[in-house]
Motif scaffolding. Structure first.
Motif, mmCIF file in Angstrom:
data_model
loop_
_atom_site.group_PDB
_atom_site.id
_atom_site.type_symbol
_atom_site.label_atom_id
_atom_site.label_comp_id
_atom_site.label_asym_id
_atom_site.label_seq_id
_atom_site.Cartn_x
_atom_site.Cartn_y
_atom_site.Cartn_z
ATOM 1 N N VAL A 1 0.853 -1.178 0.000
ATOM 2 C CA VAL A 1 0.000 0.000 0.000
ATOM 3 C C VAL A 1 0.897 1.239 0.000
ATOM 4 N N PRO B 1 4.913 11.240 -4.257
ATOM 5 C CA PRO B 1 3.729 10.418 -4.540
ATOM 6 C C PRO B 1 3.972 9.443 -5.683
ATOM 7 N N GLU B 2 3.204 8.378 -5.680
ATOM 8 C CA GLU B 2 3.240 7.380 -6.741
ATOM 9 C C GLU B 2 1.874 7.357 -7.433
ATOM 10 N N HIS C 1 1.395 7.619 -0.272
ATOM 11 C CA HIS C 1 0.859 8.802 -0.946
ATOM 12 C C HIS C 1 0.653 8.461 -2.414
ATOM 13 N N ARG C 2 -0.603 8.425 -2.810
ATOM 14 C CA ARG C 2 -0.904 8.055 -4.190
ATOM 15 C C ARG C 2 -1.772 9.131 -4.819
ATOM 16 N N LEU C 3 -1.515 9.401 -6.083
ATOM 17 C CA LEU C 3 -2.295 10.345 -6.862
ATOM 18 C C LEU C 3 -2.678 9.693 -8.177
ATOM 19 N N SER C 4 -3.756 10.171 -8.775
ATOM 20 C CA SER C 4 -4.127 9.645 -10.092
ATOM 21 C C SER C 4 -2.984 9.926 -11.060
ATOM 22 N N ASP D 1 -1.646 6.026 -8.628
ATOM 23 C CA ASP D 1 -2.545 5.106 -7.936
ATOM 24 C C ASP D 1 -2.979 3.958 -8.849
#
Length: 344
Positions: free
Chosen positions: A3, A330-331, A6-9, A333
């Protein structure tokens, strides 16, 4: 499955990166101004309205001589983009303005509308990395005006989410009908903070905030002066409010005043600037002498950019160091094996 913290589209993440330089700072130049160019050009040409050929020629020169020192450039879609996009290197980020330059002025305040015939989908189609939404907002405007402005932002955010593109929100205070503009100055800090507050709700979908100084715009006190501590408190209060990274706008300030404002903004955690007239208005004063204008863009305006960029490199906070991300890049998503099903 791991998981990610920090995930972004994918589209928003790529857009945030595209707008920044290699280190993660936003050094963005605005040439989307319409009304601030129409009036002065018409006045100098002694015409009722600004000749559009002059408007697009000026914007083309701004793009040619200033985009090289920027990480991204902000254009309007109808006047700047057609004649100026070829002046911008393809590795620069591109922001397209969304709001019409004309507002609906009511007894209760200003209502923003979209550029006629324009859309977020069209901005994405022409290669934009981000959409800039400017909103005039007063917390003490009429309730129906505030509701209209908030709905306008929500609608733009929904379209930006649909098309997976960054939304950059610019919030500006203004004099209400019958109000003396000078009367805003003593109340400026509270007016600015109150204007930002509603849009700090994550449901508005803002990715980057473009904020005006919560203190003086002109005759700004030096960051080492006696007055500096009170000014810094206002910037710090503003920074604590916004849930995502932010940049400073110049609000019509001169280059020296804007640079002073940036000192306060960077101490408060800003990730860069998005400015126009502070950078190029001195050169534009030479209009309609295009040779002189171009010379000043290549000298004075570039020198201003050099100073702003050096300050940004030294004092700004990288966008992913904002507390939302906590210094963790961020990675996207997406999970291995799911990309075709999710985005195909």
């Amino acid at each position: 499955m791991t998981v990610l913290a920090h995930r972004l589209s994918p589209g928003k993440l790529w857009g945030l990166r595209r707008l920044a330089d290699d280190r993660g700072f936003w050094k963005m130049v605005a040439i989307d101004q319409r009304t601030p160019l129409f009036g002065p050009i018409a006045e100098k040409r002694k015409t009722a309205t600004a000749p559009m050929e002059d408007v697009v020629r000026v914007k083309s020169l701004l793009a040619r001589h200033l985009s090289g020192q920027s990480s991204a450039i902000l254009m309007d879609p109808h006047l700047a983009y057609p004649r100026s996009i070829g002046e911008v290197a393809p590795h620069r980020g591109l922001i397209i303005s969304h709001e019409h330059s004309e507002t609906e002025n009511t007894p209760g305040g200003r209502k923003t509308t979209i550029i006629p015939g324009w859309s977020v989908a069209k901005a994405r189609r022409i290669g934009a990395d981000a959409v800039k939404v400017l909103i005039w907002y007063r917390a003490d405007a009429a309730p129906e005006v505030r509701a209209h402005q908030e709905a306008f932002v929500r609608a733009a955010a929904a379209e930006c989410t649909k098309h997976d593109i960054v939304m950059l929100l610019e919030i500006l205070v203004y004099p209400l009908p019958g109000e003396d503009p000078a009367s805003l100055n003593p109340r400026r800090t509270q007016l600015v903070l109150d204007s930002i507050k509603p849009f700090c709700d994550p449901s508005f979908g803002v990715d980057i905030y473009k904020l005006e100084p919560p203190g003086p715009i002109h005759n700004v006190a030096a960051p080492e002066s006696r007055e500096a501590s009170e000014i810094q408190k206002a910037y710090d209060s503003m920074a604590k409010m916004v849930p995502n990274p932010w940049v400073m706008l110049s609000a019509g300030a001169g280059a020296d005043d804007f640079q002073k404002s940036l000192h306060y903004a960077y101490r408060a955690g800003a990730s860069g600037y998005l400015a126009g007239r502070a950078i190029w208005s001195g050169a534009f004063d030479a209009f309609p002498n295009y040779d002189r204008l171009e010379t000043l863009l290549k000298t004075r305006s570039r020198e201003i950019l050099d100073r702003l960029n050096a300050l940004t490199d030294r004092a700004a906070k990288r966008w992913f160091d904002h507390r939302r991300f906590g210094g963790v890049r961020p990675e996207p998503d997406i999970v291995a094996g799911e990309f075709p099903q999710t985005y195909g």
